[in-house]
Design an enzyme around this catalytic site. Structure first.
Site, PDB file in Angstrom:
ATOM      1  N   LYS A  19      17.189 -48.785 -23.153  1.00  0.00           N
ATOM      2  CA  LYS A  19      18.348 -49.670 -23.091  1.00  0.00           C
ATOM      3  C   LYS A  19      18.018 -51.004 -23.762  1.00  0.00           C
ATOM      4  CE  LYS A  19      20.844 -47.827 -19.148  1.00  0.00           C
ATOM      5  NZ  LYS A  19      22.048 -47.571 -19.949  1.00  0.00           N
ATOM      6  N   ASP A  77      34.693 -45.769 -12.103  1.00  0.00           N
ATOM      7  CA  ASP A  77      34.638 -46.020 -13.539  1.00  0.00           C
ATOM      8  C   ASP A  77      34.695 -44.727 -14.348  1.00  0.00           C
ATOM      9  OD1 ASP A  77      34.230 -48.223 -15.519  1.00  0.00           O
ATOM     10  OD2 ASP A  77      32.492 -47.004 -16.060  1.00  0.00           O
ATOM     11  N   LEU A  78      33.999 -43.693 -13.906  1.00  0.00           N
ATOM     12  CA  LEU A  78      33.988 -42.422 -14.641  1.00  0.00           C
ATOM     13  C   LEU A  78      35.393 -41.849 -14.749  1.00  0.00           C
ATOM     14  CD1 LEU A  78      32.561 -39.949 -15.917  1.00  0.00           C
ATOM     15  CD2 LEU A  78      32.295 -39.051 -13.598  1.00  0.00           C
ATOM     16  N   HIS A  98      19.658 -34.889 -20.108  1.00  0.00           N
ATOM     17  CA  HIS A  98      20.232 -34.870 -21.453  1.00  0.00           C
ATOM     18  C   HIS A  98      19.229 -34.463 -22.522  1.00  0.00           C
ATOM     19  CE1 HIS A  98      23.589 -36.720 -19.574  1.00  0.00           C
ATOM     20  NE2 HIS A  98      23.158 -37.957 -19.601  1.00  0.00           N
ATOM     21  N   ASP A 141      17.359 -40.817 -15.761  1.00  0.00           N
ATOM     22  CA  ASP A 141      18.704 -41.026 -16.278  1.00  0.00           C
ATOM     23  C   ASP A 141      18.955 -40.247 -17.564  1.00  0.00           C
ATOM     24  OD1 ASP A 141      21.295 -42.360 -16.260  1.00  0.00           O
ATOM     25  OD2 ASP A 141      20.542 -43.525 -17.953  1.00  0.00           O
TER      26      ASP A 141
END
Length: 465
Positions: free
Chosen positions: A322, A13-14, A232, A227
């Site tokens: 999420k 997918d990436l 990040h 995650d």
């Protein structure tokens, strides 16, 4: 000498959603990546022509620049598909011969695969002529935990020197993340007020309106802390909080970011219930590939302190989750009130989906009155049509940065190690106190307990709506 960009995991997918569109955009715009042949490695039984047709559909759907048949034909001519089981050590001799037959002598390897394959691929490439002198780009997460990350790093650095390893964090390629340093250091309006004397708190928000979708298996191993926060959001926090570098180069900026992470108040000095809240959206346990009794968090809120002279006493609030009300990523800088009867000044750096800057400040209400009201200035950079077309996206920027050897926009091992240590200590303290994994309904801004976390200290999440 022929140059090649080899993508391991080229049917994932990436690659389809991000890497191929980024490389197409680079081809059209004449970026450095246009000089590279593109070798796609995958296990599926495709011919090169079949793969190029697959790539056409993904480029049409996801490229930033308009799709054109002639431009795609030029781009596709650089793509070659190579079927290979990259987990088999014996397969790398044939890959070596493949490179030699095409005169390929300069390499960039992109490992768009699960972390468990990083070491296997690196060890296979050690036997490929010229490969260890190339560059390797790794996707997050980097290891499953701190011990695994350390072991993996040792394996990689034994084959590729540390300066050839690029650990990609695509958030560092986003337009407004790169703009934080400009806003901070090029505007005396903010530069001279950027500390705890004038700033009451800083809030970093990264919310998504979707659930785990097809990534349930990955997310079960990760969770919100791993995650999003450990990589990040700690990167963004360190850019917001760092001291002015001696020079604006990779080494100096990296050193200042690392000092911020190492200055985080040690876990245990504050009660863990005042530091961390974990939650899970209702219905997560019914998602595909998710344990029906899962205790994996899909939401995290943190209250952190940076114990240095600039920030001592000003909390940094982080929240991510999420299946929330909206997709949004932003940094809110909340300034102290000049006096109790007026509102706080607020600076918002909007990172996604809207890119821009919002400023809220006080003025006298028009008319024969002394009442004070708030003025709001909202600059939307991404609303400008020419910016939407002409501004490179994160993966375009980061591929170019790797080619040029610009390391600042990539995570460094000591940053990753420091982040891992802190997050593992937080998680262990949370479990030791047997604090709950709170539930929240899909579509809300977050668990109500996250609001209570701030309210206990006189704060609230800022909502620029």
């Amino acid at each position: 000498m022929v140059k090649a960009l080899t993508i391991f995991g080229g049917t994932g997918d990436l690659t389809f959603r991000k890497l191929l569109p980024a490389l197409y955009n680079g081809s059209v715009s004449g970026a450095e990546s246009a000089d590279y042949q593109i070798l796609i490695i995958g296990r599926r039984d495709y011919s090169t022509e079949q793969y190029r047709e697959l790539a056409r559909g993904w480029v049409q759907k996801f490229s930033r620049l308009p799709y054109q048949d002639a431009a795609f034909s030029r781009f596709a001519a650089r793509i070659e598909y190579y079927r290979m089981d990259f987990s088999e050590a014996s397969a790398y001799a044939a890959l070596d011969a493949f490179y030699a037959a095409r005169g390929i002598g300069e390499h960039i390897f992109y490992l768009a695969v699960a972390p468990r394959f990083f070491g296997i691929i690196a060890e296979g490439l050690a036997s490929v002529n010229g490969a260890p002198q190339g560059k390797v780009i790794l996707e997050k997460p980097f290891g499953e935990n701190l011990a695994a990350a350390k072991a993996l790093n040792a394996r990689l650095e034994a084959i590729f020197t540390p300066g050839r390893i690029y650990r990609i964090d695509h958030y560092l390629g986003k337009e407004m993340v790169r703009n934080i340093e400009t806003i901070r250091f090029s505007n005396p309006l903010f530069t001279n007020l950027w500390d705890a004397r004038f700033i009451e708190c800083v809030q970093i928000t990264a919310s998504e309106d979707v659930g785990v979708e097809s990534r349930g298996g990955y997310y079960e191993e990760a969770g919100a802390l791993k995650d999003m926060v450990q990589n990040h959001l700690f990167q963004i926090l360190s850019i917001v909080a760092m001291e002015r570098p001696y020079e604006f180069n990779g080494a100096d900026m990296h050193a200042e970011q690392l000092r911020v992470l190492r200055a985080l108040r040690p876990v245990g000095q504050e009660p863990i219930r005042d530091t961390l809240l974990l939650g899970q959206y209702e219905g997560y346990q019914q998602e595909n590939l998710v344990d029906p009794h899962s205790r994996t968090e899909t939401y995290a809120a943190l209250r952190l302190f940076i114990d240095n002279d600039r920030w001592r006493g000003a909390p940094f609030y982080i929240r991510t989750g999420k299946k929330l009300q909206k997709r949004e990523m932003e940094v809110a800088v909340i300034f102290r009130r000049p006096r109790p009867d007026v509102a706080r000044n607020v600076l918002i750096i909007k990172i996604q989906p809207t890119e821009g800057v919002y400023l809220q400040f006080n003025i006298q209400k028009p008319g024969d009155t002394e009442e004070i009201t708030q003025a709001k200035m909202d600059f939307c950079q991404s609303c400008l049509l020419e910016n939407r077309i002409n501004t490179p996206e994160a993966y375009e920027r980061l591929l170019g940065a790797c080619i040029r050897g610009e390391r600042f926009w990539f995570s460094q091992w000591d940053q990753i190690e420091t982040g891992w240590q802190y997050i593992e200590q937080l998680r262990e303290a949370y479990r030791a106190e047997r604090l709950p994994l709170v539930n929240y309904a899909p579509g809300v801004s977050g668990p109500k307990e996250a609001d209570f976390l701030l309210a206990r200290f006189g704060h609230a999440w800022f909502d620029d709506d």
